[in-house]
Design an enzyme around this catalytic site. Structure first.
Site, short mmCIF file in Angstrom:
data_model
loop_
_atom_site.label_atom_id
_atom_site.label_comp_id
_atom_site.label_asym_id
_atom_site.label_seq_id
_atom_site.Cartn_x
_atom_site.Cartn_y
_atom_site.Cartn_z
N CYS A 2 -31.97 6.60 -0.47
CA CYS A 2 -32.21 7.01 -1.80
C CYS A 2 -33.52 8.00 -2.02
CB CYS A 2 -32.38 5.77 -2.73
SG CYS A 2 -31.29 4.42 -2.66
N ARG A 27 -30.59 13.24 -1.36
CA ARG A 27 -30.62 11.73 -0.80
C ARG A 27 -29.89 10.99 -1.27
NH1 ARG A 27 -35.37 11.13 2.23
NH2 ARG A 27 -35.01 8.98 1.97
N TRP A 71 -28.34 6.13 -3.50
CA TRP A 71 -27.52 6.11 -2.81
C TRP A 71 -27.03 4.71 -2.15
CZ3 TRP A 71 -23.86 9.40 -0.61
CH2 TRP A 71 -23.21 8.85 0.39
N ASN A 97 -36.46 2.50 -1.60
CA ASN A 97 -35.62 3.25 -0.81
C ASN A 97 -35.46 2.46 0.43
OD1 ASN A 97 -33.93 4.92 0.64
ND2 ASN A 97 -35.90 6.06 1.61
N GLY A 98 -34.47 2.03 1.04
CA GLY A 98 -34.40 1.17 2.52
C GLY A 98 -33.47 0.17 2.06
N GLU A 464 -11.83 17.20 18.06
CA GLU A 464 -13.16 17.39 17.03
C GLU A 464 -13.93 18.23 16.97
OE1 GLU A 464 -15.87 16.67 14.05
OE2 GLU A 464 -13.68 16.38 14.26
N LYS A 468 -14.84 21.46 14.29
CA LYS A 468 -15.99 22.04 14.06
C LYS A 468 -16.25 23.35 14.04
CE LYS A 468 -17.37 19.06 11.94
NZ LYS A 468 -16.23 18.31 11.88
N GLU A 471 -13.98 25.25 11.70
CA GLU A 471 -14.60 25.10 10.17
C GLU A 471 -15.68 26.12 9.82
OE1 GLU A 471 -15.08 21.11 8.10
OE2 GLU A 471 -15.26 20.53 10.07
N HIS A 487 2.31 23.51 30.27
CA HIS A 487 3.45 23.50 29.65
C HIS A 487 3.38 24.21 28.62
CE1 HIS A 487 4.28 19.98 31.96
NE2 HIS A 487 3.33 19.42 31.63
N LYS A 586 -16.37 19.57 0.70
CA LYS A 586 -16.79 18.36 1.31
C LYS A 586 -15.93 17.22 1.04
CE LYS A 586 -19.49 16.04 3.74
NZ LYS A 586 -19.51 16.10 5.29
C1 AGP Z 1 -14.81 17.69 8.45
O1 AGP Z 1 -15.85 18.41 8.77
C2 AGP Z 1 -14.17 18.12 7.10
N1 AGP Z 1 -15.21 18.04 6.21
C3 AGP Z 1 -12.72 17.32 6.66
O2 AGP Z 1 -11.98 17.51 7.76
C4 AGP Z 1 -13.21 16.10 6.44
O3 AGP Z 1 -13.08 15.26 7.59
C5 AGP Z 1 -11.76 15.43 5.82
O4 AGP Z 1 -11.57 16.21 4.48
C6 AGP Z 1 -11.72 13.99 5.47
O5 AGP Z 1 -12.68 13.77 4.77
P1 AGP Z 1 -13.09 12.15 4.44
O6 AGP Z 1 -13.53 11.56 5.75
O7 AGP Z 1 -14.39 12.25 3.27
O8 AGP Z 1 -11.91 11.32 4.12
#
Ligand code: AGP
Length: 591
Positions: A2, A27, A71, A97-98, A464, A468, A471, A487, A586
């Site tokens: 927070c 935060r 938070w 906060n904590g 993964e 990254k 993205e 293959h 996000k």
């Molecule tokens: C990951 O870097 C992306 N922001 C995206 O793939 C994300 O993981 C996906 O939208 C799922 O989000 P969530 O974990 O909030 O459900």
């Protein structure tokens, strides 16, 4: 995580505090509150959601006040749970906060003494403890009260009848902003930079008192001096803690995130209630994006350590063809708790009679209201669209879940838990070597196609890593089980397609080394991620990213941190908009 603020000076405290809280919303932003001393009383405002326009709010005149932007960790976002919290007589107000880890026992003891509690928070015990000790001297009462607290806490305390503020720093950050005849207390620098760039960083155990005669700091009962530093940052820089992007800042927060998540679930043993797994015959993960890749690692771990069959479903596909739900446990993984596809899959699973557990980072999010059981990650707010620290926190919860469900002898589980406890140190070592990774990123930034390969636990890590890279650098990155190359994907290899190969020191090592030789034979540049003691691989590849030795099971954490840094520095080299990549959000709240 927070944001807390205190103000003692000559300005309207309400305006100063609310604008300072807005600077700390990175935060936490699910609810907020402010208290201002007015005469011999306290005026308090508490709201759910982010602050919005500062001008919309005003409290009574007063130049002493405290504030908090939340938070949620204990108790969902609500006006009742928002800070400040007060004592029975509405005289003492506290922002915190904590996490107070022994709040339950303290609360029960105080209730036996007649104290009444109104919120679900851990924090509310603090003003009641201070009230118990208060005999007219606020700092003395605070000193006695904090001796009873366990966990992490940065707090600011005010008393309706006192022209002073008292603050304590223990395992949560707290600074003083030094003005001319005015003082600011805050969780972080951005909160004070509109007024001063002269800052004091309080240390663990410091207790601060600000009054009309200025301020004093004590530690261990002795008065101490702390250096005033001049902060060279702009406010935007400061919000990023001096890092160029939130993504890099959040990668550097991973050691603390692992510590906080382990702290949540580890006491003597693994403190994780798995009663939801009683009588199950299989597990089905539903998730999207990075959380889907965490689910794949969850499958690998749970099947390897417990023998329970696991399926992983794209949440967006699950709804069209849900598998029969017998004694099925459905686990949804979602950082935000608001991803529409994952929520829909959870609702479908419930309708089909399955028990639904959610692994979530955001308290009070929709997923927490659908799920039967919740396992929280402790990554704190993640601002950068690319999930980094939240992914690692998901992995920590999955390790603990797999170990808790496993039938292995206690001694073996203990050994694995001990190896997990040192993970923050190993991640710090990788962060110390980020320049090596930056140099390799400079090399691969010129390519438009990259392939990632791995075997065993390395497959999901590779997937993964590729996500990254896609993205944030916009390079077309694909991941494959190394055994799949011959293959088809082999056709794509050549000088213009570098390959990032994950070499894990387990039963896959020898054959993976062979795959690397096969890739090299097709002239692709090869970057290998390998154990720091591995002297063999360097003979066959162009670059090696050396990682601290750990149990092969835990390479999902060490290798992923390295791949997050590789993607970050490649995107930086290509001049990409890292924190807000094109076409992405996000939290994807639409199907
Ligand atoms: C990951 O870097 C992306 N922001 C995206 O793939 C994300 O993981 C996906 O939208 C799922 O989000 P969530 O974990 O909030 O459900």
């Amino acid at each position: 995580m927070c944001g807390i603020v205190g103000y003692f000076g000559f300005r309207r405290a309400d305006q100063v505090i609310i604008s300072a809280l807005k600077r700390l919303e990175y935060r936490g932003y699910d609810s907020w509150g402010v208290a201002v001393k007015h005469g011999n009383g306290l005026e308090i405002i508490k709201m759910v959601g982010a602050i919005g326009d500062v001008e919309n709010y005003s409290l009574a005149e007063g130049s002493i006040g405290i504030g908090h932007t939340r938070w949620a960790t204990h108790g969902k976002p609500s006006e009742i749970n928002a800070h400040p919290h007060k004592d029975c007589n509405n005289k003492i107000a506290v922002v915190h906060n904590g996490i107070i880890s022994n709040f339950q026992s303290l609360r029960e003891e105080l209730e036996r003494k007649g104290h009444k509690f109104s919120s679900e928070t851990d924090t509310e015990v603090i003003p009641h403890l201070i009230e118990e000790e208060y005999r007219g001297d606020l700092i003395e009462a605070v000193m006695k009260a904090v001796e009873k607290l366990k966990g992490s806490f940065a707090i600011v305390v005010m008393h309706a009848e006192k022209e002073e503020l008292v603050a304590v720093r223990y395992k949560s950050p707290l600074i003083i902003g030094v003005g001319d005849g005015e003082w600011f207390i805050a969780s972080d620098v951005p909160a004070v930079l509109d007024y001063t760039n002269r800052v004091i960083y309080l240390e663990d155990g410091d207790i601060l008192r600000i009054g009309n005669d200025g301020f004093k700091i004590w530690n261990n009962g002795k008065e101490v001096e702390r250096r005033v530093e001049t902060v060279p940052w702009s406010i935007e820089d400061a919000e990023k803690g001096g890092y160029e992007h939130f993504m890099l800042k959040e990668i550097h927060e991973i050691p603390r995130v692992v510590e906080d998540t382990l702290f949540e679930y580890l006491s003597e043993g693994i403190d994780l209630d798995v009663s939801f797994s009683a009588g199950i015959s299989e597990i089905v993960f539903v998730a999207c994006g990075t959380s889907y890749h965490a689910s794949l690692i969850g499958k690998y771990l749970i099947e390897k350590l417990t023998g329970i069959p696991v399926r992983v479903e794209f949440a967006s596909e699950f709804i069209y063809n849900p598998p029969p739900m017998g004694r099925t446990l459905v686990i949804a993984i979602t950082q935000s708790g608001e991803t529409a596809d994952t929520l829909e899959a959870m609702r479908m699973a419930k309708k089909l009679g399955a028990k639904v557990v959610a692994i979530v980072n955001v308290l009070g999010s929709t997923a927490t209201r659908i799920a039967d059981n919740i396992l929280y990650t402790r990554a704190g707010p993640e601002i950068s669209v690319a999930a980094t620290k939240s992914f690692i926190a998901q992995l920590v919860v999955l390790y603990l879940l797999a170990l808790k469900l496993s039938k292995m002898p206690g001694s073996e589980i203990e050994k694995l838990v001990d190896e997990l406890r040192i993970m923050p140190e190993l991640v710090r070592k990788i962060l110390e070597r980020e320049e090596e990774i930056e140099q390799i990123a400079e090399e691969i930034a010129k390519y438009e196609d990259i392939m990632y390969i791995g075997r065993g636990i390395g497959v999901a890590i590779a997937m993964e890593g590729a996500l990254k890279m896609k993205e944030i650098s916009y390079i077309h990155a694909e991941a494959y089980p190394a055994g799949e190359l011959k293959h088809g994907p082999f056709a794509l290899l050549g000088r213009e397609t570098p390959v990032i190969a994950l070499l894990v020191s387990d039963e896959t090592y020898e054959i993976m080394l062979n795959n690397i030789k096969e890739v090299k034979a097709r002239e692709s540049p090869v970057i290998a991620l390998a154990d720091e003691e591995d002297r063999e691989v360097e003979k066959y590849v162009d670059f090696v990213i050396r990682l601290p030795k750990t149990n092969p099971l835990y390479t999902a954490i060490t290798y992923s941190v390295a791949l997050q840094l590789l993607a970050y520095y490649t995107a930086k080299k290509r001049g990409c908009e890292i924190d807000k990549p094109r076409n992405l959000a996000k939290s994807v709240t639409v199907e």
